[in-house]
Design a protein around this motif. Structure first.
Motif, PDB file in Angstrom:
ATOM      1  N   UNK A 163     -75.268  -6.736   5.786  1.00  0.00           N
ATOM      2  CA  UNK A 163     -73.807  -6.717   5.867  1.00  0.00           C
ATOM      3  C   UNK A 163     -73.196  -6.933   4.485  1.00  0.00           C
ATOM      4  N   UNK A 164     -73.715  -7.896   3.748  1.00  0.00           N
ATOM      5  CA  UNK A 164     -73.215  -8.201   2.408  1.00  0.00           C
ATOM      6  C   UNK A 164     -73.544  -7.059   1.445  1.00  0.00           C
ATOM      7  N   UNK A 165     -74.791  -6.595   1.475  1.00  0.00           N
ATOM      8  CA  UNK A 165     -75.226  -5.539   0.558  1.00  0.00           C
ATOM      9  C   UNK A 165     -74.497  -4.217   0.819  1.00  0.00           C
ATOM     10  N   UNK A 166     -74.154  -3.941   2.066  1.00  0.00           N
ATOM     11  CA  UNK A 166     -73.498  -2.677   2.411  1.00  0.00           C
ATOM     12  C   UNK A 166     -72.172  -2.497   1.687  1.00  0.00           C
ATOM     13  N   UNK A 167     -71.483  -3.579   1.421  1.00  0.00           N
ATOM     14  CA  UNK A 167     -70.206  -3.488   0.699  1.00  0.00           C
ATOM     15  C   UNK A 167     -70.434  -2.944  -0.714  1.00  0.00           C
ATOM     16  N   UNK A 168     -71.451  -3.461  -1.408  1.00  0.00           N
ATOM     17  CA  UNK A 168     -71.790  -2.958  -2.741  1.00  0.00           C
ATOM     18  C   UNK A 168     -72.253  -1.511  -2.655  1.00  0.00           C
ATOM     19  N   UNK A 169     -73.066  -1.208  -1.668  1.00  0.00           N
ATOM     20  CA  UNK A 169     -73.609   0.143  -1.514  1.00  0.00           C
ATOM     21  C   UNK A 169     -72.496   1.162  -1.311  1.00  0.00           C
ATOM     22  N   UNK A 170     -71.525   0.837  -0.491  1.00  0.00           N
ATOM     23  CA  UNK A 170     -70.429   1.769  -0.229  1.00  0.00           C
ATOM     24  C   UNK A 170     -69.614   2.057  -1.482  1.00  0.00           C
ATOM     25  N   UNK A 171     -69.545   1.111  -2.392  1.00  0.00           N
ATOM     26  CA  UNK A 171     -68.852   1.344  -3.662  1.00  0.00           C
ATOM     27  C   UNK A 171     -69.673   2.245  -4.583  1.00  0.00           C
ATOM     28  N   UNK A 172     -70.993   2.194  -4.470  1.00  0.00           N
ATOM     29  CA  UNK A 172     -71.874   2.982  -5.336  1.00  0.00           C
ATOM     30  C   UNK A 172     -71.983   4.437  -4.887  1.00  0.00           C
ATOM     31  N   UNK A 173     -71.988   4.669  -3.581  1.00  0.00           N
ATOM     32  CA  UNK A 173     -72.217   6.005  -3.026  1.00  0.00           C
ATOM     33  C   UNK A 173     -70.876   6.693  -2.809  1.00  0.00           C
ATOM     34  N   UNK A 174     -70.584   7.672  -3.658  1.00  0.00           N
ATOM     35  CA  UNK A 174     -69.338   8.423  -3.523  1.00  0.00           C
ATOM     36  C   UNK A 174     -69.471   9.554  -2.514  1.00  0.00           C
ATOM     37  N   UNK A 175     -70.689  10.091  -2.399  1.00  0.00           N
ATOM     38  CA  UNK A 175     -70.944  11.163  -1.444  1.00  0.00           C
ATOM     39  C   UNK A 175     -72.374  11.030  -0.964  1.00  0.00           C
ATOM     40  N   UNK A 176     -72.557  11.013   0.333  1.00  0.00           N
ATOM     41  CA  UNK A 176     -73.886  10.870   0.908  1.00  0.00           C
ATOM     42  C   UNK A 176     -73.771  10.404   2.344  1.00  0.00           C
ATOM     43  N   UNK A 177     -74.884   9.945   2.879  1.00  0.00           N
ATOM     44  CA  UNK A 177     -74.935   9.461   4.258  1.00  0.00           C
ATOM     45  C   UNK A 177     -75.555   8.072   4.237  1.00  0.00           C
ATOM     46  N   UNK A 178     -74.930   7.147   4.961  1.00  0.00           N
ATOM     47  CA  UNK A 178     -75.482   5.804   5.099  1.00  0.00           C
ATOM     48  C   UNK A 178     -75.624   5.521   6.587  1.00  0.00           C
ATOM     49  N   UNK A 179     -76.835   5.195   6.998  1.00  0.00           N
ATOM     50  CA  UNK A 179     -77.135   4.897   8.401  1.00  0.00           C
ATOM     51  C   UNK A 179     -77.642   3.463   8.508  1.00  0.00           C
ATOM     52  N   UNK A 180     -77.298   2.805   9.604  1.00  0.00           N
ATOM     53  CA  UNK A 180     -77.870   1.482   9.898  1.00  0.00           C
ATOM     54  C   UNK A 180     -78.331   1.475  11.335  1.00  0.00           C
ATOM     55  N   UNK A 181     -79.499   0.899  11.544  1.00  0.00           N
ATOM     56  CA  UNK A 181     -80.031   0.847  12.897  1.00  0.00           C
ATOM     57  C   UNK A 181     -80.932  -0.369  13.057  1.00  0.00           C
ATOM     58  N   UNK A 182     -80.922  -0.968  14.249  1.00  0.00           N
ATOM     59  CA  UNK A 182     -81.832  -2.081  14.495  1.00  0.00           C
ATOM     60  C   UNK A 182     -83.259  -1.560  14.633  1.00  0.00           C
ATOM     61  N   UNK A 183     -84.196  -2.299  14.086  1.00  0.00           N
ATOM     62  CA  UNK A 183     -85.612  -1.935  14.201  1.00  0.00           C
ATOM     63  C   UNK A 183     -86.425  -3.190  14.480  1.00  0.00           C
ATOM     64  N   UNK A 184     -87.595  -2.986  15.019  1.00  0.00           N
ATOM     65  CA  UNK A 184     -88.542  -4.067  15.259  1.00  0.00           C
ATOM     66  C   UNK A 184     -89.612  -3.964  14.180  1.00  0.00           C
ATOM     67  N   UNK A 185     -89.688  -4.956  13.315  1.00  0.00           N
ATOM     68  CA  UNK A 185     -90.611  -4.904  12.181  1.00  0.00           C
ATOM     69  C   UNK A 185     -91.781  -5.845  12.421  1.00  0.00           C
ATOM     70  N   UNK A 186     -92.963  -5.340  12.163  1.00  0.00           N
ATOM     71  CA  UNK A 186     -94.155  -6.169  12.221  1.00  0.00           C
ATOM     72  C   UNK A 186     -94.809  -6.173  10.849  1.00  0.00           C
ATOM     73  N   UNK A 187     -94.982  -7.346  10.307  1.00  0.00           N
ATOM     74  CA  UNK A 187     -95.647  -7.525   9.025  1.00  0.00           C
ATOM     75  C   UNK A 187     -97.092  -7.897   9.323  1.00  0.00           C
ATOM     76  N   UNK A 188     -98.022  -7.084   8.864  1.00  0.00           N
ATOM     77  CA  UNK A 188     -99.432  -7.311   9.138  1.00  0.00           C
ATOM     78  C   UNK A 188    -100.116  -7.769   7.858  1.00  0.00           C
ATOM     79  N   UNK A 189    -100.809  -8.896   7.953  1.00  0.00           N
ATOM     80  CA  UNK A 189    -101.566  -9.412   6.802  1.00  0.00           C
ATOM     81  C   UNK A 189    -103.026  -9.481   7.225  1.00  0.00           C
ATOM     82  N   UNK A 190    -103.850  -8.753   6.505  1.00  0.00           N
ATOM     83  CA  UNK A 190    -105.275  -8.704   6.827  1.00  0.00           C
ATOM     84  C   UNK A 190    -106.043  -9.536   5.813  1.00  0.00           C
ATOM     85  N   UNK A 191    -106.403 -10.739   6.170  1.00  0.00           N
ATOM     86  CA  UNK A 191    -107.190 -11.602   5.287  1.00  0.00           C
ATOM     87  C   UNK A 191    -106.426 -12.053   4.068  1.00  0.00           C
ATOM     88  N   UNK A 192    -106.613 -13.262   3.676  1.00  0.00           N
ATOM     89  CA  UNK A 192    -105.984 -13.771   2.453  1.00  0.00           C
ATOM     90  C   UNK A 192    -104.491 -13.969   2.600  1.00  0.00           C
TER      91      UNK A 192
END
Length: 116
Positions: A82-111
């Motif tokens: 939410x905070x970063x999107x404000x900066x991003x919208x100022x940077x992108x004059x033309x383009x597409x910005x999408x936001x969507x909920x996702x389920x993220x799994x971080x996998x750590x194999x050993x160590x």
């Protein structure tokens, strides 16, 4: 070990030849994301595409500037995006910005997870 959580994915699609303050826009976006403590970002270069203007974007021969689609994917918690999107919208004059909920799994194999 597997850790899963609900996060959001922000996807930004811009033309490769777009700039922000004299540097490639995709690079400026990734640098800004890192400076804002965002969890992660990845940039991929499309080989062809079109947008709202229905004009085909593709690699241009003979060394001319390319307007290929660049896809920047950023993942983090909703509040941080939410905070970063404000900066991003100022940077992108033309383009597409999408936001969507996702389920993220971080996998750590050993160590331990490597931190840069």
């Amino acid at each position: 070990m597997k850790e899963c959580t609900k996060v959001e994915r922000l996807t930004c699609i811009v033309d490769e030849d777009r700039t922000h303050n004299g540097e490639p826009l995709y690079r400026a976006i990734v640098n800004a994301a890192q400076e804002n403590g965002i969890g992660g970002a990845t940039v991929t270069r499309g080989i062809m595409g079109f947008g709202a203007g229905k004009r085909i974007h593709r690699d241009r021969p003979l060394g001319r500037n390319s307007d290929l689609p660049i896809v920047i994917r950023i993942v983090d918690e909703k509040d941080k995006l939410d905070v970063f999107s404000k900066d991003l919208c100022e940077m992108v004059e033309q383009g597409i910005i999408l936001r969507e909920p996702v389920h993220m799994c971080l996998v750590r194999c050993g160590g331990e997870t490597i931190k840069e």
